[in-house]
Every structure is written in C-alpha cells, then in structure tokens.
Design an enzyme around this catalytic site. Sequence first.
Site, PDB file in Angstrom:
ATOM      1  N   HIS A 122       0.816  -1.220   0.000  1.00  0.00           N
ATOM      2  CA  HIS A 122       0.000   0.000   0.000  1.00  0.00           C
ATOM      3  C   HIS A 122       0.851   1.272   0.000  1.00  0.00           C
ATOM      4  O   HIS A 122       0.304   2.367  -0.213  1.00  0.00           O
ATOM      5  CB  HIS A 122      -0.935   0.031   1.202  1.00  0.00           C
ATOM      6  CG  HIS A 122      -2.003  -1.002   1.174  1.00  0.00           C
ATOM      7  ND1 HIS A 122      -2.811  -1.216   0.074  1.00  0.00           N
ATOM      8  CD2 HIS A 122      -2.403  -1.903   2.121  1.00  0.00           C
ATOM      9  CE1 HIS A 122      -3.664  -2.192   0.340  1.00  0.00           C
ATOM     10  NE2 HIS A 122      -3.426  -2.644   1.562  1.00  0.00           N
ATOM     11  N   ASP A 248      -4.849 -12.812   3.230  1.00  0.00           N
ATOM     12  CA  ASP A 248      -6.081 -12.333   3.833  1.00  0.00           C
ATOM     13  C   ASP A 248      -7.307 -12.543   2.951  1.00  0.00           C
ATOM     14  O   ASP A 248      -8.408 -12.110   3.306  1.00  0.00           O
ATOM     15  CB  ASP A 248      -5.963 -10.865   4.239  1.00  0.00           C
ATOM     16  CG  ASP A 248      -5.187 -10.022   3.246  1.00  0.00           C
ATOM     17  OD1 ASP A 248      -4.884 -10.521   2.142  1.00  0.00           O
ATOM     18  OD2 ASP A 248      -4.876  -8.865   3.572  1.00  0.00           O
TER      19      ASP A 248
END
Length: 341
Positions: A122, A248
């Site tokens: 990110h 995830d």
Amino acid sequence: MQFGYSEVCLAHDPGSRHPESSDRLRAIRERLKKKHGVAYVEGDPCSLDEIAAVHDRAYIESVESFCADGGGNWDPDTTAVEDTWDAVRYSAGQACWAVDAALSGATGRDTPFSIGRPPGHHAVTDDAMGFCFVNNVAVAAQYALDRDDYDVDRVAIVDWDVHHGNGTQDIFYDREDVFFVSIHEQGLYPGTGDIDETGTGDATGTTMNIPMPAGTDDAGYLAAVDGPIAAALESFDPDLLLVSAGFDAHRHDPISRIRLSTEAYALLADRLRTLADDTDASLAFVLEGGYGLNVLADSVSIVHETFDGRDPIQPDDDEPDDQVVPVLEDVLAAHDLTIDP
C-alpha cells in the site's frame, strides 16, 4: 523453501490491538517448525538509496525522522515506534535477498520467500498507508532491474493479497519494464484497482486489475490465473516473477469476504511456478497481509509444502461462479487478450 527473516522485524509495534502484529511472523515460524526443508536467511537491510529508487527521498527521510522521534500515528491505520525504521529497512532487505536468491538460481525446494514486516504494497511513492511505510516488493523489483550483473529487463509482480496493491501500481503505473497484476476484493480498502486502471502512456497495458466480487471462491481465483494472468505473463515474458503474497483472502481471515481455502494457496503457488517455468522467469515470494494467525500460518506452510514436493489437491468444481465470469471477460477485453477455449 528458503525464508528471508530477521528478528529486527519483530520490533515494529503498532500496538496491542493492531492486526499487523509481530505475532504474524511468530505464528508462521511456529507452524514451520515441524516442516521438512525449511531454511532461514537474514538478508542485509536496504540502504536509503535502495529504498529511494522507488520512493521520494524526502518522504523516506521523513519516515526515518518520524521514527527517530519516537513514532506515533502516521495515519489512523499506520503506526510507528522508534524501532520501526530498522524493521522497515530489514523488511525491504529480505525482499531484495529473495531477488538475489532467485536470480542466483534458487528454485524448487530452495525457492525464496521473504517474510518481513511491516508489509509494503500500500505504500505509494511519497506516502505511507494501510500498515505500509516502504513498498518492499517494489524496492525488490527495482533492485533487480538496477543490478547490471543480473541482466533483468522485465519484472512481473502478481499480487494476490485481498486488498488492491495500490502502492505498487502507483510506483510502476508509467513503467513499461514492470508488469503489475492485482487480484483483490472489489470495493475493499483502499477502494482502487478498477479494471480500467491499465497504466498510462507507453505503459498502457502493463497494469492489470482483477476486482473480484465478495464471496469469490477458489475456482474464481484459479480461473483468473489460468485466464488473463497467464495470457498477460506469456505476452510480457518477464525475467523475474515476484509474488506479493498476502493471505487475507482466506475464508477465515477476519477482514475480508473472499472465500479462499488453505488449499487454494497451494494451487495458486503451483500455477505461478508453472508460469514462471514457462516464461523462463526466476520466482520469489514476498509476504504482504494475512491477519488470522492460524490461517496465515497454515497458508504459508502449504505454499512451502508445495515447493517441498506436495502435489496440490485439485478442486472438485473448477468452474468459476457466474458473478466472476463477466469480470474475467472484461479484464481480457481491457487488455485486448484472448485465451484458448
């Protein structure tokens, strides 16, 4: 597999309630204790110059200063302490070690997997976000391209973390020498990664986004790899394939709605290994997210087992859900790709 790991990465402490804790690495190590063929290697920390090859230098210097002053909340999700700067340098360093190992010929049971933290995908050119300060996989890709002795002209990055790898996209969006593909949950943080985000200028087509509907299962992800991702990688013909390996998207991870099984990660790793072999690309893995400790540890372990000789179990139903098919068709159309029926 060989795992790039440093105890320094445990010292980054975003707080006891934060999902990105040092327990993630401890859980992985504990699960791998009884596995055959596990080796750990500590790579050197990255220098500021190596990190600044993909990040704005003033931003990186501000992160260093922020940590030296004791850290705090960079944003509501991204927190640092004094030790975070060293953890950041070592986390990026483990990713570069994975590149060194892969390009030096490590394959099969020696395939490298960097398990540094904090994660990185990110982190954009000039800012931290989403638990990430430095984009580890981007630093590693640029490191490979900058090393004359490796003769790497093209790097592909496949990001299977459930969140869009917005930072990696941002860094390489106008680059023809890096192909980036992210397969992620549609609408999840950070809200980017639409199909029409394909790159800019001469680099149009070197970014691929596959936003999957909530509830997508193993068959949908495998269809994405076998379809648009395989077609794109075969066309791009990379010298190095890096996997931004977040876990995830697992059905039991607490912060997503994708429904992958643990076995899916064995299947994905096996397919990407085959694609790397088919394009004669070196292969390395870099840890991103994964916040359910047990399923994170199980998933990393099954990737290791896949490279240690275990054959993945093929799904009984390999047809993607009806909601996934139009997504893959739109991705193919956006990149002017076709696949054999």
